[in-house]
Design a protein around this motif. Structure first.
Motif, mmCIF file in Angstrom:
data_model
loop_
_atom_site.group_PDB
_atom_site.id
_atom_site.type_symbol
_atom_site.label_atom_id
_atom_site.label_comp_id
_atom_site.label_asym_id
_atom_site.label_seq_id
_atom_site.Cartn_x
_atom_site.Cartn_y
_atom_site.Cartn_z
ATOM 1 N N LEU A 35 0.840 -1.200 0.000
ATOM 2 C CA LEU A 35 0.000 0.000 0.000
ATOM 3 C C LEU A 35 0.876 1.250 0.000
ATOM 4 O O LEU A 35 0.552 2.252 -0.646
ATOM 5 C CB LEU A 35 -0.923 -0.015 1.213
ATOM 6 N N LEU A 42 1.057 6.986 -6.701
ATOM 7 C CA LEU A 42 0.086 8.070 -6.856
ATOM 8 C C LEU A 42 0.758 9.417 -6.655
ATOM 9 O O LEU A 42 0.396 10.400 -7.309
ATOM 10 C CB LEU A 42 -1.063 7.885 -5.867
ATOM 11 N N TYR A 46 0.729 12.721 -9.064
ATOM 12 C CA TYR A 46 0.427 14.101 -8.652
ATOM 13 C C TYR A 46 1.509 15.047 -9.152
ATOM 14 O O TYR A 46 1.215 16.164 -9.577
ATOM 15 C CB TYR A 46 0.322 14.221 -7.129
ATOM 16 N N PHE B 21 -10.330 1.962 -7.785
ATOM 17 C CA PHE B 21 -11.512 1.918 -6.925
ATOM 18 C C PHE B 21 -12.101 0.517 -6.899
ATOM 19 O O PHE B 21 -12.480 0.004 -5.839
ATOM 20 C CB PHE B 21 -12.550 2.921 -7.433
ATOM 21 N N GLU B 42 -8.801 2.819 2.240
ATOM 22 C CA GLU B 42 -7.818 3.852 1.901
ATOM 23 C C GLU B 42 -7.543 3.874 0.405
ATOM 24 O O GLU B 42 -7.377 4.935 -0.195
ATOM 25 C CB GLU B 42 -6.509 3.600 2.641
ATOM 26 N N LEU B 43 -7.486 2.673 -0.180
ATOM 27 C CA LEU B 43 -7.245 2.583 -1.623
ATOM 28 C C LEU B 43 -8.364 3.276 -2.398
ATOM 29 O O LEU B 43 -8.103 4.025 -3.357
ATOM 30 C CB LEU B 43 -7.185 1.110 -1.998
ATOM 31 N N LEU B 45 -10.299 5.701 -1.304
ATOM 32 C CA LEU B 45 -10.183 7.150 -1.104
ATOM 33 C C LEU B 45 -9.113 7.732 -2.016
ATOM 34 O O LEU B 45 -9.275 8.820 -2.579
ATOM 35 C CB LEU B 45 -9.827 7.445 0.355
ATOM 36 N N ASN B 46 -8.003 6.997 -2.200
ATOM 37 C CA ASN B 46 -6.939 7.511 -3.057
ATOM 38 C C ASN B 46 -7.330 7.499 -4.513
ATOM 39 O O ASN B 46 -6.893 8.371 -5.272
ATOM 40 C CB ASN B 46 -5.666 6.713 -2.832
ATOM 41 N N ASN B 49 -9.104 10.589 -4.951
ATOM 42 C CA ASN B 49 -8.178 11.725 -4.924
ATOM 43 C C ASN B 49 -7.545 11.960 -6.284
ATOM 44 O O ASN B 49 -7.442 13.106 -6.727
ATOM 45 C CB ASN B 49 -7.074 11.465 -3.912
ATOM 46 N N ILE B 50 -7.094 10.881 -6.928
ATOM 47 C CA ILE B 50 -6.404 11.107 -8.205
ATOM 48 C C ILE B 50 -7.388 11.585 -9.262
ATOM 49 O O ILE B 50 -7.040 12.410 -10.115
ATOM 50 C CB ILE B 50 -5.625 9.857 -8.644
#
Lengths: 173, 106
Positions: A35, A42, A46, B21, B42-43, B45-46, B49-50
């Motif tokens: 993770l 990621l 960004y 997702f 968490e995955l 949510l990220n 985010n992207i």
């Protein structure tokens, strides 16, 4: 193919592979480490999208704080490997989960077909992700939500302490 | 690194976020360890985010990135409370297997 395109594909495959390994790794510690790899991939995305502030925040908050919290709890709890437990999920449940997740992905991808391709405007602003610009937006337009987040943190902190507190007469670990 | 917007179509980012997702959804559905279910959240949510950051970069609007900032804050608070709950579950049942929490039905 330019460098940034290559980087996009590399980071995407790294992220998706690590995300799969998070789900399918047997050992929870391996899941946490994969993770962290997802978060770094990621963060690369960004930076490619010129969102430097959020890239740094992603490293500090996710890879730095949240993942350390996860690792701490896993080592604290002294978990056995999942395969040893008696109540293992049956293979049919797993297949059903994978199939329903795949169908969900299919629905999302299929809904993209009706979209028209998005044309990027030529006079687009490039510096929106920098700290200066983001700070101005945060403290001008989003001041009330920003203060509410601080109250949320206070409530979460109190809640975590109240939940974790040992009551008298309760056994230790 | 500015030319990524002109080279990569926005749809690629949507597909990447959807795949991440859905991997998170699959993880929540098939795993029984409460900690790994949390990581899959968490995955997800990220992945959101992207998507937010990609849309904000392609449209030149900074509000999306501020939203990501708030999502990260909420995720941090959620993890703190959630892990406290998991530690309490472990104290009471000696495992973090969500399949063994069926006594909550009665």
């Amino acid at each position: 193919m330019s460098l940034s395109e290559n980087l996009f594909y590399f980071l995407s495959f790294l992220g998706i592979f690590s995300a799969l390994m998070v789900v399918f790794a047997k050992n929870p510690i391996h899941s946490v480490l994969y993770l962290i790899l997802v978060f770094f991939a990621l963060t690369g995305h960004y930076i490619l999208l010129n969102a430097q502030f959020l890239a740094i925040v992603n490293i500090i908050v996710y890879a730095g704080a949240i993942m350390v919290l996860f690792l701490f709890v896993i080592m604290f709890l002294n978990l056995k490997k999942e395969g040893n437990t008696s109540a293992n999920k049956s293979i049919f449940m797993k297949i059903a989960g994978v199939v329903s997740g795949g169908l969900f992905l299919l629905v999302i991808i299929a809904s993209l077909k009706s979209l028209e391709p998005y044309q990027v405007k030529s006079d687009i602003k490039m510096d929106i992700g920098l700290v200066e610009n983001l700070g101005k937006v945060l403290y001008n337009d989003f001041l009330l939500p920003f203060e509410l987040v601080s109250i949320l943190f206070l409530a979460a902190m109190v809640g975590a302490i109240m939940l974790g507190k040992r009551e008298t007469g309760e056994r230790n670990f | 690194m500015v030319e990524i917007i002109t080279k990569i179509p926005l749809e690629y980012y949507i597909i990447l976020a959807s795949v991440l997702f859905c991997i998170g959804v699959i993880g929540v559905l098939i795993r029984k360890n409460a900690l790994i279910i949390f990581m899959c959240i968490e995955l997800m949510l990220n992945a959101v985010n992207i998507l937010f950051i990609a849309f904000s970069a392609y449209r030149g609007d900074a509000s999306g990135q501020v939203f990501v900032f708030f999502i990260m804050a909420v995720a941090a608070a959620e993890v703190a409370v959630g892990l406290a709950i998991i530690v309490m579950i472990y104290r009471n049942t000696r495992s973090v297997d969500v399949g063994e929490l069926n006594k909550i039905r009665y």
